[in-house]
Design a protein around this motif. Structure first.
Motif: not given
Length: 355
Positions: A19-27, A118-135
């Motif tokens: 499933p595609d990750p879904e970013a919530g608030g602060g992500e 909570h932030l279980h999955d990393g970057s070996f994927a087409e999409l990645m969900r990260i905290p806003t401050e980590n971009a």
């Protein structure tokens, strides 16, 4: 989306639809363009390093991507922005000692494990969900070669250690583990920061020659013999003066005696930064002599990863790399290639196809 999944330790990664990750608030949701593969990834996935990953998990330690979706707390990031995705996630409810997880890779303590859940999955994927401050925004030119910019994940680690050690322009640095993937990066980053001289000890003669050829007389290679007294004397002689800072980036397989030999070359009032893996697989303690530490006023500091601001600094310092890219479907070939190509400035990168 498609992702490379570690289903269990010791098994090859499986590329499949998830499933595609879904970013919530602060992500922020990011389309991954390039993700570096660590030379020791096979040891992690095989269970030999005993990292606290919980399968099934999409591994990966940061990457380069384009922003797909931003949360309401983002005031400057925009959809379409090219960004560096930092894997070092910190809890937001303790400013002095935040819990830390390396998203898709590792964690520290009970609090870090909760972050990893909570932030279980990393970057070996087409999409990645990260905290806003980590971009972290990247220059537009990074879009021409995102695989090269994925090396940020390597360079920012020793950069954090050099910042912790207070390396100043003109100072002499000794890099313990200089011929490895992180150690050679420390050599390059230190010179970019203005180090006057870098002493580079190691057993790999070819890697030592590569460092000398790449950086010239500012780098002083020292072939190690295994004799503590002789090696310490050789490193001190190569510096041709006081050694201000020692940074240790040796892997877990290295004996503590090698780290101790390097550390004890530092001058009176010098600084020693420990960032490697010595002792993680057992073995003897570092055992620095109390009288030597006290009478020489030596500062010894441990440093895990780096401060958030190091990401911004490293974007400005990034140097060219030798990069081999693999598509997502060839992730296991990428892991094998990284294991056999972990020397200086040799990077392996996953480049998922555009969606």
């Amino acid at each position: 989306m498609r992702a490379a999944v570690l289903t269990q330790f010791g098994a090859p990664l499986t590329v499949r639809e998830v499933p595609d990750p879904e970013a919530g608030g602060g992500e922020v949701l990011v389309e991954v363009l390039a993700a570096a593969v660590a030379p020791y990834a096979a040891e992690v996935f095989g269970g030999r390093r005993n990292y606290p990953l919980v399968p099934p998990v999409v591994p990966g330690i940061g990457g380069v991507g384009r922003v797909v979706r931003v949360g309401p707390d983002a005031t400057r990031l925009r959809v379409g922005d090219l960004v560096w995705c930092d894997c070092t996630v910190r809890s937001r409810d303790d400013a002095l000692a935040p819990d830390i997880t390396l998203q898709g890779w590792s964690s520290r303590g009970e609090g870090g494990a909760r972050l990893a859940e909570h932030l279980h999955d990393g970057s070996f994927a087409e999409l990645m969900r990260i905290p806003t401050e980590n971009a972290y925004p990247l220059p537009a030119a990074a879009g021409d070669d995102p695989a090269r910019w994925a090396a940020l994940g390597v360079h920012v680690i020793p950069y954090g250690g050099l910042l912790a050690g207070g390396l100043a322009a003109g100072e002499t640095l000794l890099v313990s583990g200089a011929t490895g993937n992180l150690g050679s990066s420390a050599v390059a980053v230190a010179l970019a920061m203005g180090a006057g001289r870098v002493v580079a000890p190691g057993r790999n003669r070819a890697a030592l020659d590569l460092l000398a050829d790449r950086f010239g007389p500012l780098v002083r290679p020292v072939p190690l013999s295994g004799d503590e007294a002789a090696d310490r004397a050789a490193m001190s002689a190569a510096a041709e003066g006081p050694i201000d800072v020692v940074i240790d980036l040796l892997p877990p397989s290295a004996p503590s005696a090698v780290a101790r030999t390097a550390a004890m070359t530092v001058r009176e009032y010098g600084r020693v930064v420990l960032m490697g893996g010595v002792g993680m697989l057992g073995g003897g303690d570092l055992a620095l002599p109390y009288p030597w530490l006290m009478r020489n006023s030596v500062t010894v500091r441990g440093q895990w990863m780096y401060p958030r601001t190091a990401n911004v600094g490293m974007v400005r310092l990034l140097a060219p790399e030798r990069v081999r890219s693999f598509g997502l479907d060839a992730v296991n070939d990428a892991v094998a290639h990284a294991a056999s190509h972990g020397g200086p400035f040799d990077r392996t990168v996953l480049t998922p196809p555009a969606r």
